[in-house]
Design a protein around this motif. Structure first.
Motif, PDB file in Angstrom:
ATOM      1  N   UNK A 108       0.870  -1.038   0.015  1.00 26.08           N
ATOM      2  CA  UNK A 108      -0.157  -0.036   0.112  1.00 26.08           C
ATOM      3  C   UNK A 108       0.878   1.142   0.014  1.00 26.08           C
ATOM      4  N   UNK A 109       2.230   1.107  -0.133  1.00 27.68           N
ATOM      5  CA  UNK A 109       3.037   2.351  -0.173  1.00 27.68           C
ATOM      6  C   UNK A 109       3.400   2.543  -1.550  1.00 27.68           C
ATOM      7  N   UNK A 110       2.834   1.649  -2.412  1.00 26.17           N
ATOM      8  CA  UNK A 110       3.329   1.750  -3.612  1.00 26.17           C
ATOM      9  C   UNK A 110       1.896   1.875  -4.796  1.00 26.17           C
ATOM     10  N   UNK A 111       0.860   2.474  -4.317  1.00 27.47           N
ATOM     11  CA  UNK A 111      -0.545   2.635  -4.782  1.00 27.47           C
ATOM     12  C   UNK A 111      -0.291   3.481  -6.201  1.00 27.47           C
ATOM     13  N   UNK A 155      -2.585 -10.181   6.800  1.00 31.87           N
ATOM     14  CA  UNK A 155      -1.311 -10.014   7.431  1.00 31.87           C
ATOM     15  C   UNK A 155      -0.617  -8.827   6.793  1.00 31.87           C
ATOM     16  N   UNK A 156      -0.045  -7.973   7.755  1.00 35.76           N
ATOM     17  CA  UNK A 156       0.764  -6.944   7.302  1.00 35.76           C
ATOM     18  C   UNK A 156       2.277  -7.256   7.509  1.00 35.76           C
ATOM     19  N   UNK A 157       2.983  -6.999   6.585  1.00 33.38           N
ATOM     20  CA  UNK A 157       4.446  -7.066   6.738  1.00 33.38           C
ATOM     21  C   UNK A 157       5.025  -5.731   6.835  1.00 33.38           C
ATOM     22  N   UNK A 158       6.412  -5.832   7.520  1.00 37.47           N
ATOM     23  CA  UNK A 158       7.147  -4.639   7.767  1.00 37.47           C
ATOM     24  C   UNK A 158       8.546  -4.621   6.942  1.00 37.47           C
ATOM     25  N   UNK A 159       9.323  -3.773   7.096  1.00 38.25           N
ATOM     26  CA  UNK A 159      10.848  -3.993   6.439  1.00 38.25           C
ATOM     27  C   UNK A 159      11.246  -5.097   7.217  1.00 38.25           C
TER      28      UNK A 159
END
Length: 113
Positions: free
Chosen positions: A51-54, A80-84
């Protein structure tokens, strides 16, 4: 294995399938609403997206974000949300992502000069 663009996925019920929605951040509300009900008996859907690349115009709601908010509470469905910390590419990719995340305001200022 069959690859089917969303535009051709109207109508059928897909029984006994494992469906992967890739780049879900580029789906609109309407496309997501059309895609998800295709799941039939003995089927599973996995959707991915960042969602940071919409890439949608600002006035078009993102189908992936809407689906998370609308469907996240349903039994049998997991979001599920993933992080760096979850990045499994080259070790520098996590650092690159962090650098761009921290530089959003700076990038916006440069673009409007």
């Amino acid at each position: 294995v069959e690859l089917v663009p969303l535009v051709y996925l109207r109508g059928p019920t897909l029984n006994g399938t494992f469906m992967i929605l890739c780049e879900g951040q580029t789906t609109t509300f309407t496309q997501m609403k059309m895609f998800l009900p295709r799941m039939g008996e003995d089927s599973m859907i996995v959707g991915t997206g960042d969602v940071t690349q919409i890439d949608l115009p600002p006035e078009v709601p993102c189908g992936l974000i809407d689906a998370f908010g609308r469907l996240g509470h349903l039994p049998g469905l997991s979001c599920v949300e993933l992080s760096t910390q979850d990045i499994v590419r080259h070790r520098l990719v996590g650092e690159i992502v962090k650098a761009y995340d921290g530089d959003q305001q700076h990038a916006t200022k440069r673009r409007h000069k």
